[in-house]
Design an enzyme around this catalytic site. Structure first.
Site, mmCIF file in Angstrom:
data_model
loop_
_atom_site.group_PDB
_atom_site.id
_atom_site.type_symbol
_atom_site.label_atom_id
_atom_site.label_comp_id
_atom_site.label_asym_id
_atom_site.label_seq_id
_atom_site.Cartn_x
_atom_site.Cartn_y
_atom_site.Cartn_z
ATOM 1 N N ASP A 51 -7.913 6.317 -5.892
ATOM 2 C CA ASP A 51 -7.806 5.025 -5.869
ATOM 3 C C ASP A 51 -8.992 4.404 -5.918
ATOM 4 O O ASP A 51 -10.317 4.921 -5.364
ATOM 5 C CB ASP A 51 -7.351 4.741 -4.430
ATOM 6 N N GLU A 82 0.554 -3.095 -7.172
ATOM 7 C CA GLU A 82 2.022 -2.954 -7.742
ATOM 8 C C GLU A 82 1.857 -3.148 -8.983
ATOM 9 O O GLU A 82 2.741 -2.372 -9.764
ATOM 10 C CB GLU A 82 2.755 -3.928 -6.758
ATOM 11 N N LYS A 152 10.549 11.260 -3.240
ATOM 12 C CA LYS A 152 10.674 10.328 -4.441
ATOM 13 C C LYS A 152 9.233 9.998 -5.018
ATOM 14 O O LYS A 152 8.293 9.784 -4.287
ATOM 15 C CB LYS A 152 11.112 9.134 -4.008
HETATM 16 P P1 ADP Z 1 0.441 0.170 -1.185
HETATM 17 O O1 ADP Z 1 0.167 1.377 -0.379
HETATM 18 O O2 ADP Z 1 0.714 -0.962 -0.303
HETATM 19 O O3 ADP Z 1 1.848 0.713 -1.899
HETATM 20 P P2 ADP Z 1 -1.582 0.124 -2.907
HETATM 21 O O4 ADP Z 1 -1.531 1.565 -3.298
HETATM 22 O O5 ADP Z 1 -1.962 -0.508 -4.140
HETATM 23 O O6 ADP Z 1 -0.264 -0.483 -2.284
HETATM 24 O O7 ADP Z 1 -2.641 0.156 -1.725
HETATM 25 C C1 ADP Z 1 -2.744 -1.277 -1.283
HETATM 26 C C2 ADP Z 1 -4.499 -1.493 -1.262
HETATM 27 O O8 ADP Z 1 -4.852 -0.950 -0.247
HETATM 28 C C3 ADP Z 1 -5.037 -1.155 -2.476
HETATM 29 O O9 ADP Z 1 -5.994 -2.247 -3.012
HETATM 30 C C4 ADP Z 1 -5.575 0.071 -2.311
HETATM 31 O O10 ADP Z 1 -7.132 0.248 -2.821
HETATM 32 C C5 ADP Z 1 -6.357 -0.344 -0.545
HETATM 33 N N1 ADP Z 1 -6.379 0.920 0.106
HETATM 34 C C6 ADP Z 1 -5.753 2.128 0.122
HETATM 35 N N2 ADP Z 1 -6.216 2.893 1.554
HETATM 36 C C7 ADP Z 1 -7.331 2.110 1.714
HETATM 37 C C8 ADP Z 1 -8.338 2.306 2.643
HETATM 38 N N3 ADP Z 1 -8.302 3.485 3.559
HETATM 39 N N4 ADP Z 1 -9.375 1.514 2.614
HETATM 40 C C9 ADP Z 1 -9.440 0.254 1.898
HETATM 41 N N5 ADP Z 1 -8.429 0.004 1.136
HETATM 42 C C10 ADP Z 1 -7.426 0.787 1.106
#
Ligand code: ADP
Ligand code: ZN
Length: 379
Positions: A51, A82, A152
């Site tokens: 990420d 998303e 999934k």
């Molecule tokens: P979801 O998990 O809600 O399906 P995302 O994968 O887009 O959607 O994650 C939501 C947001 O959380 C993203 O901007 C991602 O980069 C952020 N994120 C995920 N884990 C962390 C973390 N440990 N610290 C900071 N931001 C995080």
């Protein structure tokens, strides 16, 4: 009439079973003991899909572990959120793996991030060379309690949520809750939305724990790394697995874990810049609870108690689209097709209990919308 006329000759019937076995493990400070993870690759190469935000926040740690490793790291940063959960994002990942000629069995793809990254990466892993192993490392609460549980994979098709996907067990899931320390509060709350869902439909004990959680003020609990939050996360994963494990391939489309996912998928993606998944799920749970109230399964006190919990968790309790009958009907039609022509609508029959509803009259939908509009004023 409908039977197939076959020639009287030899025929083939294929019967095969493939057992599913993988572990979801809690680990501690995974980045400081990455040797374990990198050794899951049997070669000297390690493939990481990270990420973008996780990379930015933990860049120093990643660089240290890469510099101190004897293995060769291949890293692709993947955009979260998303709107990036598309086939194109998965194809980009596949190109990256293919350019490096990933070995089909011995070099697992390691995906680190929120639900979006895990979903895109696991979809890519499931179709690349008809399946290469994937290890999931969830980093936000939604990914820990939801996206990494089960088999999934999925990407969106325009505003149709998870319309394209596969069933594909990961090789392993490694949860490290210390990632939550950097997770923005809104994304912690977002994960609590899925926990609220499973509690309300399946466990009055978890529901009570969530009520207790809202009374604790400690920052540790707020970040979901304190003792109570740990118990909540454990229970939530166990409750999810209790439902998923016997029905991994969704042969049975009557699933209580679909609670909160009946009206919301369409409304969520229609409001992609406004609503997160767990928020949309919560709104759907509340609308479905108003429905249960109008069908006399839930009394007014319980309805208010449920609303109060969502509210004190910091989750949204109202969205205008749930008062739009046309949208509600459109969502229900989509849901019905998804459930093979049956509504199979899970609604609470009590806190922690559920029943399925298969028919909704016009009058009940009107009454539910009225209830949904008014109830928030009574909290
Ligand atoms: P979801 O998990 O809600 O399906 P995302 O994968 O887009 O959607 O994650 C939501 C947001 O959380 C993203 O901007 C991602 O980069 C952020 N994120 C995920 N884990 C962390 C973390 N440990 N610290 C900071 N931001 C995080
Ligand atoms: Zn969900």
């Amino acid at each position: 009439m409908n039977s197939l006329i076959v020639q009287k000759q030899k025929y083939w019937e294929i019967n095969s079973e493939d057992k599913v076995n993988f572990q979801i493990l809690f680990t501690h400070s995974i980045l400081s003991q990455f040797k374990f993870v990198e050794n899951l690759s049997e070669t000297n190469r390690v493939f990481l899909l990270i990420d973008e935000n996780i990379w930015k926040i933990y860049k120093n740690q990643f660089e240290t572990l890469i510099n101190n490793s004897i293995k060769e790291f291949h890293i692709k940063k993947v955009k979260p959120d998303e709107e990036n959960k598309t086939v194109d994002s998965s194809i980009e990942i596949i190109r990256f793996l293919d350019d490096k000629s990933l070995r089909r069995k011995s070099e697992p793809v390691i995906a680190i991030g929120g639900g979006v990254i895990l979903d895109i990466a696991s979809f890519a892993a499931s179709i690349y060379r008809r399946g290469v192993p994937i290890i999931k490392i969830p980093t936000n609460l939604l990914a820990i309690v939801d996206a990494c549980v089960g088999v999934k994979t999925g990407v969106n098709l325009g505003i149709k949520r998870n319309r394209i996907g596969t069933y594909y067990p990961p090789q392993k899931v490694l949860i490290d809750k210390s990632f939550l320390k950097t997770c923005p509060q809104r994304h912690i709350t977002n994960g609590l939305g899925e926990i609220f869902k499973i509690a309300l439909i399946k466990s009055s004990s978890l529901f009570k724990q969530l009520e207790a959680y809202t009374e604790t003020v400690g920052i540790e609990e707020k970040l979901c790394i304190g003792a109570l939050a740990s118990k909540i996360i454990n229970d939530s994963i166990s409750l999810m697995l209790e439902e998923l494990e016997p029905n991994l391939w969704e042969k049975n489309l009557q699933r209580c874990v679909d609670f909160g996912h009946s009206f919301s998928p369409y409304i969520e993606l229609k409001n992609i810049n406004e609503l997160l998944h767990g928020e949309a799920v919560t709104l759907d749970c509340l609308f479905s609870t108003c429905l249960a109230f109008n069908l006399n399964f839930i009394n007014k006190n319980k309805l208010l108690r449920i609303y109060r919990l969502a509210n004190s968790l910091g989750l949204p309790i109202f969205h205008r689209d749930f008062t739009n009958k046309k949208l509600i009907e459109k969502s229900l039609n989509e849901t019905k097709a998804h459930r093979n022509g049956n509504l199979n609508l899970p609604i609470p029959s009590d806190i922690g209990e559920y029943i399925f509803v298969n028919q909704l009259s016009d009058e009940i939908i009107d009454k539910t919308i009225d209830c949904y509009k008014l109830i928030k004023e009574e909290l």
